[in-house]
Design a protein around this motif. Structure first.
Motif, PDB file in Angstrom:
ATOM      1  N   THR A  90      -2.660  10.542   1.115  1.00  0.00           N
ATOM      2  CA  THR A  90      -2.263  10.670   2.509  1.00  0.00           C
ATOM      3  C   THR A  90      -3.430  11.108   3.380  1.00  0.00           C
ATOM      4  O   THR A  90      -4.107  12.085   3.081  1.00  0.00           O
ATOM      5  CB  THR A  90      -1.103  11.683   2.648  1.00  0.00           C
ATOM      6  N   GLN A 114       1.042   6.702  -2.439  1.00  0.00           N
ATOM      7  CA  GLN A 114       1.321   7.334  -1.155  1.00  0.00           C
ATOM      8  C   GLN A 114       0.065   7.165  -0.312  1.00  0.00           C
ATOM      9  O   GLN A 114      -0.924   7.865  -0.520  1.00  0.00           O
ATOM     10  CB  GLN A 114       1.646   8.822  -1.349  1.00  0.00           C
ATOM     11  N   SER A 160       0.128   6.841   3.256  1.00  0.00           N
ATOM     12  CA  SER A 160       0.453   6.990   4.670  1.00  0.00           C
ATOM     13  C   SER A 160      -0.707   7.643   5.416  1.00  0.00           C
ATOM     14  O   SER A 160      -1.365   8.538   4.906  1.00  0.00           O
ATOM     15  CB  SER A 160       1.739   7.794   4.864  1.00  0.00           C
ATOM     16  N   ARG A 197       6.903   2.583  -5.693  1.00  0.00           N
ATOM     17  CA  ARG A 197       6.818   2.859  -4.270  1.00  0.00           C
ATOM     18  C   ARG A 197       5.398   2.663  -3.771  1.00  0.00           C
ATOM     19  O   ARG A 197       4.445   3.072  -4.429  1.00  0.00           O
ATOM     20  CB  ARG A 197       7.240   4.300  -4.005  1.00  0.00           C
ATOM     21  N   ASP A 257       3.793   3.498  -0.036  1.00  0.00           N
ATOM     22  CA  ASP A 257       4.022   4.001   1.312  1.00  0.00           C
ATOM     23  C   ASP A 257       2.747   3.812   2.123  1.00  0.00           C
ATOM     24  O   ASP A 257       1.732   4.448   1.842  1.00  0.00           O
ATOM     25  CB  ASP A 257       4.405   5.481   1.258  1.00  0.00           C
ATOM     26  N   CYS A 258       2.797   2.936   3.101  1.00  0.00           N
ATOM     27  CA  CYS A 258       1.640   2.652   3.964  1.00  0.00           C
ATOM     28  C   CYS A 258       1.928   3.000   5.418  1.00  0.00           C
ATOM     29  O   CYS A 258       1.266   2.489   6.317  1.00  0.00           O
ATOM     30  CB  CYS A 258       1.262   1.185   3.874  1.00  0.00           C
ATOM     31  N   CYS A 259       2.907   3.839   5.678  1.00  0.00           N
ATOM     32  CA  CYS A 259       3.259   4.134   7.067  1.00  0.00           C
ATOM     33  C   CYS A 259       2.099   4.831   7.776  1.00  0.00           C
ATOM     34  O   CYS A 259       1.275   5.471   7.142  1.00  0.00           O
ATOM     35  CB  CYS A 259       4.533   4.967   7.149  1.00  0.00           C
ATOM     36  N   ARG A 260       2.036   4.649   9.063  1.00  0.00           N
ATOM     37  CA  ARG A 260       0.975   5.216   9.903  1.00  0.00           C
ATOM     38  C   ARG A 260      -0.407   4.885   9.367  1.00  0.00           C
ATOM     39  O   ARG A 260      -1.331   5.687   9.479  1.00  0.00           O
ATOM     40  CB  ARG A 260       1.134   6.733  10.032  1.00  0.00           C
ATOM     41  N   GLN A 278      -1.282  -4.434   9.175  1.00  0.00           N
ATOM     42  CA  GLN A 278      -0.615  -5.403  10.032  1.00  0.00           C
ATOM     43  C   GLN A 278       0.072  -6.443   9.154  1.00  0.00           C
ATOM     44  O   GLN A 278       0.277  -6.214   7.965  1.00  0.00           O
ATOM     45  CB  GLN A 278      -1.626  -6.009  10.991  1.00  0.00           C
ATOM     46  N   ALA A 294       0.788  -6.394   5.061  1.00  0.00           N
ATOM     47  CA  ALA A 294       2.159  -6.194   4.600  1.00  0.00           C
ATOM     48  C   ALA A 294       2.590  -7.302   3.656  1.00  0.00           C
ATOM     49  O   ALA A 294       3.247  -7.052   2.645  1.00  0.00           O
ATOM     50  CB  ALA A 294       3.109  -6.126   5.802  1.00  0.00           C
TER      51      ALA A 294
END
Length: 136
Positions: free
Chosen positions: A63, A88, A90, A115, A117-120, A124, A128
């Protein structure tokens, strides 16, 4: 090893990589570096030490560590053929090219991706799509 949200930086990562390099094998590795002072150089070093271990599972929290193509390549090599993966990522400010490198690595062998998690993280559409391919 979880040093997330601490003041660990590259010297700590280099020491961890040296310790990992002495391991003959490991079934599962869980590393938490989220929100530390680690840079992509330290992350690359740790991931390079993980690559020869032939892991059955890898859980990696990066993160808020910026991921360049070089770090993404080392991370992809560390994933190897580990059948269980949790990433993880993010807030990693990861470009589509890096997501593509990781996505291709995750698609290269039979595995069960739990899992990603690539949020924030700046991913693009192309990134994705690349990462989604790993969730087959």
């Amino acid at each position: 090893v979880d040093v997330g949200q601490s003041r660990v930086s590259n010297p700590g990562a280099f020491a961890l990589a040296a310790a990992l390099a002495k391991c003959k094998s490991a079934a599962e590795v869980q590393l938490g570096f989220g929100q530390t002072r680690l840079t992509e150089e330290g992350l690359s070093c740790v991931c390079s030490a993980l690559a020869p271990l032939h892991l059955s599972a890898i859980i990696l929290d990066c993160t808020n560590i910026p991921l360049t193509e070089a770090a993404g390549g080392h991370m992809a090599a560390a994933l190897g053929t580990a059948p269980v993966v949790h990433l993880q990522l993010s807030g990693c400010d990861m470009e589509d090219r890096v997501a593509g490198v990781l996505g291709r690595a995750l698609q290269s062998a039979p595995r069960r991706v739990l899992r990603i998690d690539c949020c924030r993280g700046g991913v693009q559409d192309d990134g994705a799509v690349a990462m989604a391919g790993a969730l087959r």
